[in-house]
Structure formats: structure tokens, C-alpha cells
Design a protein around this motif. Structure first.
Motif, mmCIF file in Angstrom:
data_model
loop_
_atom_site.group_PDB
_atom_site.id
_atom_site.type_symbol
_atom_site.label_atom_id
_atom_site.label_comp_id
_atom_site.label_asym_id
_atom_site.label_seq_id
_atom_site.Cartn_x
_atom_site.Cartn_y
_atom_site.Cartn_z
ATOM 1 N N LYS A 425 35.898 29.619 40.175
ATOM 2 C CA LYS A 425 36.956 30.241 40.982
ATOM 3 C C LYS A 425 37.259 31.657 40.499
ATOM 4 O O LYS A 425 37.401 32.587 41.286
ATOM 5 C CB LYS A 425 38.223 29.377 40.939
ATOM 6 C CG LYS A 425 38.117 28.073 41.720
ATOM 7 C CD LYS A 425 39.449 27.323 41.695
ATOM 8 C CE LYS A 425 39.340 26.031 42.508
ATOM 9 N NZ LYS A 425 40.622 25.270 42.485
ATOM 10 N N SER A 426 37.349 31.818 39.177
ATOM 11 C CA SER A 426 37.673 33.136 38.619
ATOM 12 C C SER A 426 36.552 34.143 38.878
ATOM 13 O O SER A 426 36.808 35.300 39.236
ATOM 14 C CB SER A 426 37.925 33.021 37.120
ATOM 15 O OG SER A 426 39.033 32.196 36.862
ATOM 16 N N ALA A 427 35.305 33.677 38.708
ATOM 17 C CA ALA A 427 34.176 34.579 38.933
ATOM 18 C C ALA A 427 34.091 34.983 40.399
ATOM 19 O O ALA A 427 33.789 36.143 40.711
ATOM 20 C CB ALA A 427 32.882 33.912 38.486
ATOM 21 N N LEU A 468 37.612 47.044 35.540
ATOM 22 C CA LEU A 468 38.229 46.085 34.625
ATOM 23 C C LEU A 468 39.653 45.751 35.052
ATOM 24 O O LEU A 468 40.088 44.593 34.981
ATOM 25 C CB LEU A 468 38.235 46.643 33.198
ATOM 26 C CG LEU A 468 36.877 46.758 32.500
ATOM 27 C CD1 LEU A 468 37.038 47.423 31.141
ATOM 28 C CD2 LEU A 468 36.235 45.387 32.345
ATOM 29 N N VAL A 469 40.392 46.764 35.508
ATOM 30 C CA VAL A 469 41.762 46.531 35.972
ATOM 31 C C VAL A 469 41.772 45.606 37.183
ATOM 32 O O VAL A 469 42.560 44.656 37.265
ATOM 33 C CB VAL A 469 42.450 47.872 36.316
ATOM 34 C CG1 VAL A 469 43.790 47.620 37.008
ATOM 35 C CG2 VAL A 469 42.653 48.706 35.058
ATOM 36 N N VAL A 470 40.869 45.864 38.127
ATOM 37 C CA VAL A 470 40.790 45.026 39.325
ATOM 38 C C VAL A 470 40.444 43.588 38.952
ATOM 39 O O VAL A 470 41.050 42.633 39.467
ATOM 40 C CB VAL A 470 39.756 45.590 40.325
ATOM 41 C CG1 VAL A 470 39.508 44.603 41.465
ATOM 42 C CG2 VAL A 470 40.230 46.925 40.888
ATOM 43 N N VAL A 471 39.474 43.413 38.039
ATOM 44 C CA VAL A 471 39.084 42.065 37.616
ATOM 45 C C VAL A 471 40.276 41.328 37.007
ATOM 46 O O VAL A 471 40.516 40.151 37.284
ATOM 47 C CB VAL A 471 37.920 42.126 36.604
ATOM 48 C CG1 VAL A 471 37.663 40.745 36.002
ATOM 49 C CG2 VAL A 471 36.660 42.637 37.280
ATOM 50 N N LEU A 477 39.254 36.900 35.026
ATOM 51 C CA LEU A 477 38.913 36.646 33.630
ATOM 52 C C LEU A 477 39.074 35.164 33.298
ATOM 53 O O LEU A 477 39.957 34.487 33.826
ATOM 54 C CB LEU A 477 39.790 37.489 32.710
ATOM 55 C CG LEU A 477 39.577 39.008 32.819
ATOM 56 C CD1 LEU A 477 40.591 39.756 31.976
ATOM 57 C CD2 LEU A 477 38.161 39.389 32.413
ATOM 58 N N GLU A 478 38.191 34.678 32.407
ATOM 59 C CA GLU A 478 38.181 33.272 32.009
ATOM 60 C C GLU A 478 38.197 33.164 30.495
ATOM 61 O O GLU A 478 38.007 34.151 29.776
ATOM 62 C CB GLU A 478 36.940 32.578 32.576
ATOM 63 C CG GLU A 478 36.825 32.676 34.088
ATOM 64 C CD GLU A 478 35.466 32.194 34.574
ATOM 65 O OE1 GLU A 478 35.312 30.977 34.794
ATOM 66 O OE2 GLU A 478 34.569 33.039 34.737
ATOM 67 N N ALA A 479 38.391 31.959 30.003
ATOM 68 C CA ALA A 479 38.456 31.756 28.550
ATOM 69 C C ALA A 479 37.180 32.197 27.858
ATOM 70 O O ALA A 479 37.211 32.737 26.744
ATOM 71 C CB ALA A 479 38.740 30.285 28.250
#
Length: 519
Positions: A425-427, A468-471, A477-479
């Protein structure tokens, strides 16, 4: 740290080094094309491009898929006798194929030149390329052996620095001496001989090349046989456009197309960086029965390849004319029309990650061949229809369509048969969020942005920070990404608490290990 986290950390650490080497090598290879394009006419540049496409195609056939086989089997054995036998087997198999192809190509150089080239110097050019083939193939096997030992330093030295810079220096000097397209043939032959020797000297630092060995030719061929089809067809996917353009249209159009092609191909630099250690690590994890770790590493590396590559993709799509002018000059302005099309194809390849190497690590090489056959069939059919009518623009459309089809097949097999996919989901938020948010913003701001040699790098840096800000904002981002952050902080000595705050706690996201909860 868990074993799989350690493997991911090792992969990312090696990727940092290989990425630097890969960027340098890509710049050098692009510089080689720029030198040829600027010192010769667009027509002559097109002739050289046809010859190099032919060399790439024939060397792929001669290698017979053995480079991946050598890299895969060396880490699976513990004794030097077996590891040496893998290298010897790969060298003997590929040397036989290379010598046969080289002799045929040398003997029929005049016929080949008459079909694809327009200048009489092409006969000598083809013969020189034929002579370089056995040495080039031997060099690739040595690099595959180094890769099997997971040594990034030696590979970077010989593959990313020595080979491209030696060749570009020779090409520039020989063209300035008045040798024309023959200069490229002499440079490729001399470079192939020297790098063959140096690569094997470096390999000898990892294992003794002289000594008892146990050959694994049958095992290597059994693994590599499907890859012969896959790698040859994969090469044809990238080089058929050039060869068919040379057959149906003029060398000038080949020159335009091959001005845009290597620039768009630069989008694969980050993917290549992750790929050097990916195959041996994934192969070792699979042999240990830890397929979940393969899934984790594939997913994490794929997402970060996408994120890091995106700023360059946005640059090529929104500012193609400016990029062509910076790299090749105003004589190649027409190439700007096809650059965004090719950029889409190569970005799709980068966004798919190391999907084909993942199947190789799992031993499912037949499916790679299936995907490549499907893609090549589409490529040839579309080229036959579009190139005679639309020239290099048609070739660009064919290239993108075929690349898309290959990755649909390979990623589909990974997901359906093995349950391996980068689409968490995060990706998925990352894959959708970046183009939806940033591409329109860059396009809207383009009238006020001037891309030049001075502003090119700052644009990529700013676009990268924005990515990076958008991500972070879209929840991408994930663990697992804490490993990436740890690597950056350890390498730079800087703390990045703001970004770390966006990374979910590992307890809430299917942790890789209990130790990560303390991060």
C-alpha cells in the motif's frame, strides 16, 4: 539486526559504491557517444551506432546467458575447486561461440557492410569489431566471476572506470587523427584486449586461476540455456530499432535516434547499481529457503530506484530540447522529439526493479525468455509498420511498447506464481503520488526554469528533495526504509530526524525483526 536486514544493508551499501561507479561509467559512455557525434557528422555517427548495435547483439549471443550463470553458481559453492570450475566452464563455453561468430563476421564483413552501411570504410570497421568480440566476451565472464564473489570495488575499477575511459580516450584521439568511423573499431579492439587482461588479474585476487577445478558446464548450460533466448532477445529489444532504422531509413535518422537513446538509457543507472549484488544475494537467500527475504529486498530496492530515478525522468520529459542541446549540440535538435518517448520506456524498466534477476535467482529463467519473446515480437511488428512511415519516431513507440510488455509478463509471473511483488500500500502511494504531484508542477514551472550546464545539477537536487517530501506526505515510507536512512546517516555523519519521523514503527508494519522496534 536480522539476516535479511543485513542482506538489505549490504545490498544498499554496495549500491552506493556501484551507483557512483555506474554514474561515472554512464557519463563516460554517453561522453563516448557525444565525442563521436560532435567530431563526426550525424551520418557517420549513425554508422558507428549501427556497428556498435551489431557488436552488442553478437556478444550477447556468444555469452549464451553464462554471465548470470557464473554469478549465480559461484556463491553456491564453498570450495575453490568448484568455484574455479564455474569460471572455467563459462569461459570455455563462451569462447567457443565467440570465435565462431567472430570468424563468420570477419569473413562476411563486406556483405554485412553492404546491407547496413553507406560508406566503404565500414568493411574495416566491421572486421575490427569482429576481432574484438572474443576478448569482450572473456572480459564479461571475468566480471561475472567478480560479481559472484560480491566484490563491488574490483568491478567498479575495471567495468565503470577503466573500460569506458580508456575507450573514450582512444576514440577521441583516433578520430582527431583522421581515422573516421574506423577509429571506433580500433578503440574497441584495444580496449577489449586490455580490459580482458586486467579483469582476470583482479579475479585472480579473489581466487587462484591456476589449480585444480571441477567443471560445471552441464549445470551452467542447463541454467543458462533459457537465458540464451532471454538475453539475446532482450538485447534485440534494445538494438533492433537501430538495426531496422539502418535498413529501412538513412544513417542520419539512426544518428538522431541514437542521440536520444543513450540519454534516456541513463535512467537505468540507479537500477544497475542495485543489480550488481542483487542476483548473488537473492540466489543465496532462495537457496537457504528464505524467499520472504527476497520479496522484502525486491520491494524495497524497487521503490527506491523509482524515487531516485524520478527527477531525471521529469527532466527528460519536460525539457528534452534543452537536454539534447547540452549533450549533443544543435545539429541533433530533431532527436528531442523522440527523447520523452524513450524516457517513458526506460523509466518503466527502472520502475519494474530487478524483476528478471529475481526470476533468475529463483531458477525460473524460462519465464524470462517467454517475456522477452513476447516483447520482441511486438517490437519487430510495430517497427515494420511504423519505421518505414514515421522513421525514428516509430522506432521510439515500438521500443516503449515492447519494454512495457516484457515487464508486464515478468512481474505478473513473480506476483502470481511466487507471490513476490513491490506493490505494498505504501509503495503504491509512492508510485502514484510522484508523477501525479510533481510532473504537473514541473511542467507548469517550465517557462520560468532555464536548463543549462550550470542549472542541470541544481534542478536534479531540488527535484530529488521534492520527491522525498512528496513520498513522505503521501505515506510512501515503510519500516523497511529505516535501513536506507541508517545507511545515509552512517555515510554522511548527519542526522535526519525529520524524515525518520515519517517512517512507521516496525511493530506496526510486519517487522523484519524485533530489533527494528528499537530503531
Amino acid at each position: 539486526m536480522s539476516d535479511r536486514a543485513s542482506e538489505l544493508s549490504a545490498l544498499l551499501s554496495s549500491a552506493a559504491l556501484v551507483m557512483v561507479g555506474g554514474i561515472v561509467a554512464s557519463v563516460a559512455k554517453l561522453g563516448e557517444r557525444v565525442v563521436i557525434g560532435r567530431l563526426l557528422s550525424p551520418d557517420a555517427y549513425g554508422e558507428v551506432s549501427i556497428g556498435l548495435a551489431m557488436l552488442t547483439f553478437t556478444s550477447t549471443i556468444a555469452l549464451a546467458g553464462c554471465t548470470q550463470g557464473v554469478s549465480r553458481f559461484i556463491p553456491r559453492y564453498d570450495s575453490d575447486t568448484d568455484r574455479r570450475g564455474v569460471w572455467v566452464s563459462g569461459l570455455l563455453i563462451t569462447a567457443g561461440f565467440a570465435l565462431v561468430i567472430s570468424l563468420v563476421l570477419f569473413a562476411y564483413a563486406e556483405t554485412v557492410a553492404g546491407m547496413l552501411f553507406e560508406t566503404p570504410e565500414a568493411v574495416i570497421f566491421v572486421q575490427l569489431l569482429a576481432l574484438s568480440l572474443p576478448f569482450l566476451v572473456g572480459f564479461r565472464i571475468a566480471v561475472a566471476g567478480i560479481r559472484g564473489y560480491e566484490n563491488t570495488v574490483f568491478r567498479t575499477i575495471v567495468h565503470d572506470f577503466l573500460e569506458p575511459f580508456l575507450r573514450i580516450g582512444l576514440i577521441a584521439g583516433l578520430i582527431l587523427a583522421g581515422m573516421g568511423i574506423v577509429a571506433a573499431g580500433v578503440a574497441y579492439l584495444a580496449t577489449a584486449i586490455l580490459t580482458f587482461v586486467v579483469a582476470h588479474l583482479l579475479l585472480s585476487r579473489l581466487m587462484r586461476l591456476r589449480g585444480a577445478f571441477r567443471t560445471h558446464a552441464r549445470e551452467l548450460l542447463r541454467f543458462s540455456a533459457p537465458l540464451v533466448v532471454a538475453t539475446v532477445i532482450g538485447t534485440m529489444l534494445t538494438r533492433t530499432d537501430t538495426l531496422m532504422l539502418g535498413y529501412f531509413r538513412s544513417s542520419y535518422e539512426v544518428g538522431m535516434y541514437d542521440a536520444a537513446y543513450p540519454i534516456a538509457g541513463g535512467l537505468l543507472v540507479v537500477l544497475s547499481a542495485f543489480g550488481f549484488l542483487y542476483l548473488p544475494i537473492a540466489s543465496r537467500l532462495d537457496s537457504n529457503g528464505d524467499r520472504d527475504a527476497v520479496d522484502d529486498i525486491y520491494a524495497t530496492t524497487t521503490k527506491w530506484v523509482y524515487v531516485i530515478t524520478f527527477p531525471a525522468f521529469a527532466l527528460l520529459v519536460v525539457f528534452p530540447t534543452e537536454v539534447i542541446h547540452i549533450v549533443f549540440g544543435p545539429d541533433y535538435t530533431e532527436a528531442a522529439a523522440v527523447l520523452p518517448i524513450l524516457a517513458v520506456g526506460f523509466f518503466v524498466s527502472a520502475a519494474a526493479g530487478r524483476d528478471r534477476e529475481t526470476l533468475s535467482a529463483l531458477g525460473a529463467t524460462t519465464w524470462i525468455a517467454v517475456g522477452n519473446v513476447f516483447g520482441l515480437t511486438l517490437n519487430v511488428l510495430i517497427n515494420l509498420v511504423l519505421i518505414p512511415r514515421y522513421g525514428f519516431m516509430g522506432a521510439g513507440v515500438a521500443s516503449v511498447t515492447s519494454l512495457l510488455s516484457v515487464h508486464v509478463v515478468v512481474c505478473g509471473v513473480l506476483a502470481i506464481k511466487y507471490g513476490i511483488t513491490p506493490l505494498s500500500k505504501s509503495a503504491t502511494r509512492t508510485y502514484v503520488g510522484l508523477p501525479v504531484v510533481l510532473l504537473p508542477l514541473v511542467a507548469l514551472a517550465s517557462p520560468w526554469i532555464s536548463i543549462s550546464m550550470v542549472t542541470l545539477f541544481p534542478f536534479l537536487v531540488v527535484a530529488g528533495l521534492c520527491s522525498l517530501v512528496v513520498v513522505g506526505l503521501v505515506g510512501g515510507l515503510e519500516a523497511d526504509d529505516v535501513v536506507v536512512l541508517d545507511l545515509i546517516e552512517d555515510s554522511t555523519g548527519l542526522s535526519i530526524p525529520f524524515v525518520r519521523g515519517w517512517i512507521p514503527d516496525s511493530q506496526s508494519v510486519d517487522p523484519l525483526s524485533t530489533e527494528w522496534t528499537d530503531q
